[in-house]
Design a protein around this motif. Structure first.
Motif, short mmCIF file in Angstrom:
data_model
loop_
_atom_site.label_atom_id
_atom_site.label_comp_id
_atom_site.label_asym_id
_atom_site.label_seq_id
_atom_site.Cartn_x
_atom_site.Cartn_y
_atom_site.Cartn_z
N UNK A 1 116.77 -50.06 -63.82
CA UNK A 1 116.90 -51.44 -64.27
C UNK A 1 118.31 -51.59 -64.83
N UNK A 2 119.13 -52.36 -64.15
CA UNK A 2 120.54 -52.47 -64.54
C UNK A 2 120.77 -53.52 -65.63
N UNK A 3 120.03 -54.60 -65.55
CA UNK A 3 120.24 -55.68 -66.51
C UNK A 3 119.50 -55.40 -67.81
N UNK A 4 120.16 -55.67 -68.92
CA UNK A 4 119.59 -55.40 -70.24
C UNK A 4 118.30 -56.18 -70.48
N UNK A 5 118.23 -57.43 -69.99
CA UNK A 5 117.04 -58.24 -70.23
C UNK A 5 115.81 -57.64 -69.53
N UNK A 6 115.97 -57.01 -68.37
CA UNK A 6 114.84 -56.33 -67.73
C UNK A 6 114.44 -55.11 -68.55
N UNK A 7 115.42 -54.33 -69.00
CA UNK A 7 115.11 -53.14 -69.80
C UNK A 7 114.40 -53.52 -71.09
N UNK B 1 113.21 -55.18 -59.43
CA UNK B 1 113.27 -55.08 -60.89
C UNK B 1 112.23 -56.00 -61.53
N UNK B 2 112.09 -57.19 -60.98
CA UNK B 2 111.12 -58.15 -61.50
C UNK B 2 109.69 -57.63 -61.28
N UNK B 3 109.46 -56.94 -60.18
CA UNK B 3 108.11 -56.45 -59.89
C UNK B 3 107.65 -55.44 -60.94
N UNK B 4 108.57 -54.69 -61.49
CA UNK B 4 108.18 -53.75 -62.55
C UNK B 4 107.64 -54.52 -63.75
N UNK B 5 108.30 -55.62 -64.09
CA UNK B 5 107.87 -56.46 -65.22
C UNK B 5 106.52 -57.10 -64.90
N UNK B 6 106.37 -57.65 -63.71
CA UNK B 6 105.11 -58.29 -63.31
C UNK B 6 103.97 -57.27 -63.33
N UNK B 7 104.21 -56.08 -62.80
CA UNK B 7 103.19 -55.03 -62.80
C UNK B 7 102.77 -54.68 -64.23
N UNK B 8 103.73 -54.47 -65.11
CA UNK B 8 103.40 -54.13 -66.50
C UNK B 8 102.59 -55.24 -67.17
N UNK B 9 102.96 -56.48 -66.92
CA UNK B 9 102.23 -57.62 -67.50
C UNK B 9 100.79 -57.64 -66.99
N UNK B 10 100.60 -57.43 -65.71
CA UNK B 10 99.26 -57.43 -65.16
C UNK B 10 98.44 -56.24 -65.66
N UNK B 11 99.08 -55.09 -65.82
CA UNK B 11 98.38 -53.93 -66.37
C UNK B 11 97.92 -54.21 -67.79
N UNK B 12 98.72 -54.94 -68.55
CA UNK B 12 98.28 -55.33 -69.90
C UNK B 12 97.02 -56.20 -69.81
N UNK B 13 97.01 -57.12 -68.85
CA UNK B 13 95.88 -58.03 -68.71
C UNK B 13 94.59 -57.32 -68.37
N UNK B 14 94.67 -56.25 -67.60
CA UNK B 14 93.44 -55.61 -67.14
C UNK B 14 93.03 -54.37 -67.93
N UNK B 15 93.93 -53.82 -68.75
CA UNK B 15 93.60 -52.58 -69.46
C UNK B 15 93.49 -52.74 -70.97
N UNK B 16 93.89 -53.86 -71.51
CA UNK B 16 93.89 -54.02 -72.97
C UNK B 16 92.59 -54.64 -73.46
#
Length: 150
Positions: free
Chosen positions: A11-17, A135-150
């Motif tokens: 992830x090159x951009x700071x906002x993604x990191x 890079x965006x897909x990593x963020x989308x995946x993490x968000x969806x994982x929060x939705x289904x595992x929390x």
């Protein structure tokens, strides 16, 4: 639940990191999470199909080194299943009922995933028919994982 994300490129951009860091912190409250980045293969600007396929296959071999045999492997690809969050949560629950709680998510580089990775996956997953930056897909995946595992 043990979650692993293996992604081509950094992830090159700071906002993604920063976003990934926040989502990761939340997921770690109830799950194990490992994120592995493998080097992306340099592709010349005017590369033809064979050079692109070769580069994607090289990236695929880099990804494959980190996949464990006992993991449920999910390839993120445009032609994968497009479930609702609820349907995806139900699929996770079904795996959990079978005693399978190790999930590995594969995110390819800008030219996609190797056929070998996709063909050896347990599941193919897509969040849209549209093309998005990996890079965006990593963020989308993490968000969806929060939705289904929390």
């Amino acid at each position: 639940m043990k979650l692993k994300i293996i992604a081509v490129g950094k992830l090159k951009e700071e906002y993604w990191r920063d976003t990934v860091k926040l989502l990761t912190a939340e997921l770690l409250k109830k799950n194990s999470l490992e994120i592995i980045e493998v080097e992306d293969e340099a592709i010349p600007e005017n590369a033809g199909g064979l050079l692109i396929i070769k580069a994607v296959n090289i990236e695929g071999e880099r990804l494959r080194r980190y996949i464990a045999e006992d993991e449920i492997v999910w390839s993120l690809c445009i032609d994968g299943e497009k479930p609702s969050t609820e349907k995806w949560r139900n699929k996770f629950q079904k795996y959990a009922e079978e005693g399978r709680d190790k999930h590995c998510f594969i995110i390819g580089g800008s030219c996609g995933l190797s056929k070998r990775i996709m063909n050896n996956s347990d599941e193919k997953l897509s969040f849209s028919s549209m093309t998005f930056p990996h890079q965006l897909m990593r963020v989308v995946l993490l968000e969806q994982l929060m939705q289904i595992t929390m």
